[in-house]
Write a protein that holds these residues in place. Structure first.
Motif, PDB file in Angstrom:
ATOM      1  N   GLN A   1     -14.949  -0.423   2.159  1.00 48.05           N
ATOM      2  CA  GLN A   1     -14.270  -1.695   2.382  1.00 48.05           C
ATOM      3  C   GLN A   1     -14.714  -2.795   1.420  1.00 48.05           C
ATOM      4  O   GLN A   1     -13.851  -3.484   0.859  1.00 48.05           O
ATOM      5  CB  GLN A   1     -14.445  -2.150   3.831  1.00 48.05           C
ATOM      6  CG  GLN A   1     -13.657  -3.408   4.145  1.00 48.05           C
ATOM      7  CD  GLN A   1     -13.759  -3.820   5.593  1.00 48.05           C
ATOM      8  OE1 GLN A   1     -14.609  -3.357   6.329  1.00 48.05           O
ATOM      9  NE2 GLN A   1     -12.883  -4.718   6.012  1.00 48.05           N
TER      10      GLN A   1
ATOM     11  N   LEU B   1       0.848  -1.185   0.000  1.00 46.50           N
ATOM     12  CA  LEU B   1       0.000   0.000   0.000  1.00 46.50           C
ATOM     13  C   LEU B   1       0.885   1.237   0.000  1.00 46.50           C
ATOM     14  O   LEU B   1       1.643   1.457   0.946  1.00 46.50           O
ATOM     15  CB  LEU B   1      -0.903  -0.021   1.238  1.00 46.50           C
ATOM     16  CG  LEU B   1      -1.746   1.217   1.517  1.00 46.50           C
ATOM     17  CD1 LEU B   1      -2.735   1.486   0.385  1.00 46.50           C
ATOM     18  CD2 LEU B   1      -2.479   1.053   2.843  1.00 46.50           C
TER      19      LEU B   1
ATOM     20  N   LEU C   1     -13.040  -2.184  -1.964  1.00 38.89           N
ATOM     21  CA  LEU C   1     -11.588  -2.363  -1.846  1.00 38.89           C
ATOM     22  C   LEU C   1     -11.231  -3.844  -1.825  1.00 38.89           C
ATOM     23  O   LEU C   1     -10.340  -4.299  -2.553  1.00 38.89           O
ATOM     24  CB  LEU C   1     -11.059  -1.682  -0.581  1.00 38.89           C
ATOM     25  CG  LEU C   1      -9.588  -1.925  -0.251  1.00 38.89           C
ATOM     26  CD1 LEU C   1      -8.680  -1.263  -1.272  1.00 38.89           C
ATOM     27  CD2 LEU C   1      -9.277  -1.418   1.152  1.00 38.89           C
TER      28      LEU C   1
ATOM     29  N   LYS D   1     -11.199   7.507  -4.067  1.00 34.80           N
ATOM     30  CA  LYS D   1     -11.394   7.736  -2.629  1.00 34.80           C
ATOM     31  C   LYS D   1     -12.576   8.675  -2.436  1.00 34.80           C
ATOM     32  O   LYS D   1     -12.779   9.555  -3.257  1.00 34.80           O
ATOM     33  CB  LYS D   1     -10.153   8.383  -2.015  1.00 34.80           C
ATOM     34  CG  LYS D   1      -8.911   7.554  -2.045  1.00 34.80           C
ATOM     35  CD  LYS D   1      -7.805   8.352  -1.383  1.00 34.80           C
ATOM     36  CE  LYS D   1      -6.450   7.983  -1.857  1.00 34.80           C
ATOM     37  NZ  LYS D   1      -5.414   8.871  -1.373  1.00 34.80           N
TER      38      LYS D   1
ATOM     39  N   LEU E   1      -6.770   1.995   5.477  1.00 35.85           N
ATOM     40  CA  LEU E   1      -6.729   0.992   4.412  1.00 35.85           C
ATOM     41  C   LEU E   1      -5.959  -0.249   4.867  1.00 35.85           C
ATOM     42  O   LEU E   1      -6.374  -1.381   4.604  1.00 35.85           O
ATOM     43  CB  LEU E   1      -6.092   1.581   3.154  1.00 35.85           C
ATOM     44  CG  LEU E   1      -6.891   2.680   2.462  1.00 35.85           C
ATOM     45  CD1 LEU E   1      -6.047   3.362   1.400  1.00 35.85           C
ATOM     46  CD2 LEU E   1      -8.179   2.115   1.869  1.00 35.85           C
TER      47      LEU E   1
END
Length: 158
Positions: free
Chosen positions: A108, A6, A111, A104, A17
């Motif tokens: 969740q 990340l 992602l 963004k 995140l």
């Protein structure tokens, strides 16, 4: 356990995140900027890279260009994660070779779904590479056996 890199310069976003991904069982390595991310990608060879676009030192576009120019990192799935959500931004990122593009704030479920999808594609690519290597080995063995057979056959005729 799958390893995610990340690359995110905002500490709170990076921590959030990272937590989302770790709660799902992923091992997460983090980088605060693009240069650090490129170095970690080279040393860690993660299964997927999630990368912000706008960062100091080296932006996300520079990261993907650097990694796609190296044999060891060029096939690591790369997902842009950024506030830049205009159509031209998405198209630009995809044209550079990104596998996906998330805007963004990301929730969740999205992602995780996109990350898992990238991992599945990577797994299938790896399986295909293994099968190709196996087929090449079989072909070489087959060629050797045929060559040996013909040498014996021709030797008996002589």
């Amino acid at each position: 356990m799958k390893k995610i890199l990340l690359i995110e310069d905002h500490p709170q976003m990076r921590e959030n995140l990272q937590l989302m991904l770790e709660m799902e069982g992923f091992t997460v390595r983090t980088a605060e900027h693009g240069r650090q991310g490129v170095n970690l990608a080279r040393s860690e060879l993660p299964d997927v890279i999630l990368c912000d676009v706008m960062m100091p030192e080296l932006d996300g576009y520079g990261v993907i260009k650097a990694l796609h120019n190296e044999a060891e990192t060029m096939n690591i799935p790369f997902i842009f994660l950024t506030a830049k959500g205009e159509r031209t931004d998405v198209r630009g990122g995809m044209n550079l070779g990104a596998d996906d593009y998330l805007t963004k704030p990301v929730e969740q479920p999205e992602l995780l779904a996109r990350t898992k999808s990238a991992l599945r594609v990577k797994q299938l690519q790896d399986q295909l590479k293994e099968r190709i290597q196996l087929q090449q080995t079989i072909n070489q063995l087959h060629q050797g056996m045929l060559s040996e057979h013909w040498q014996k056959t021709l030797g008996q005729l002589a």
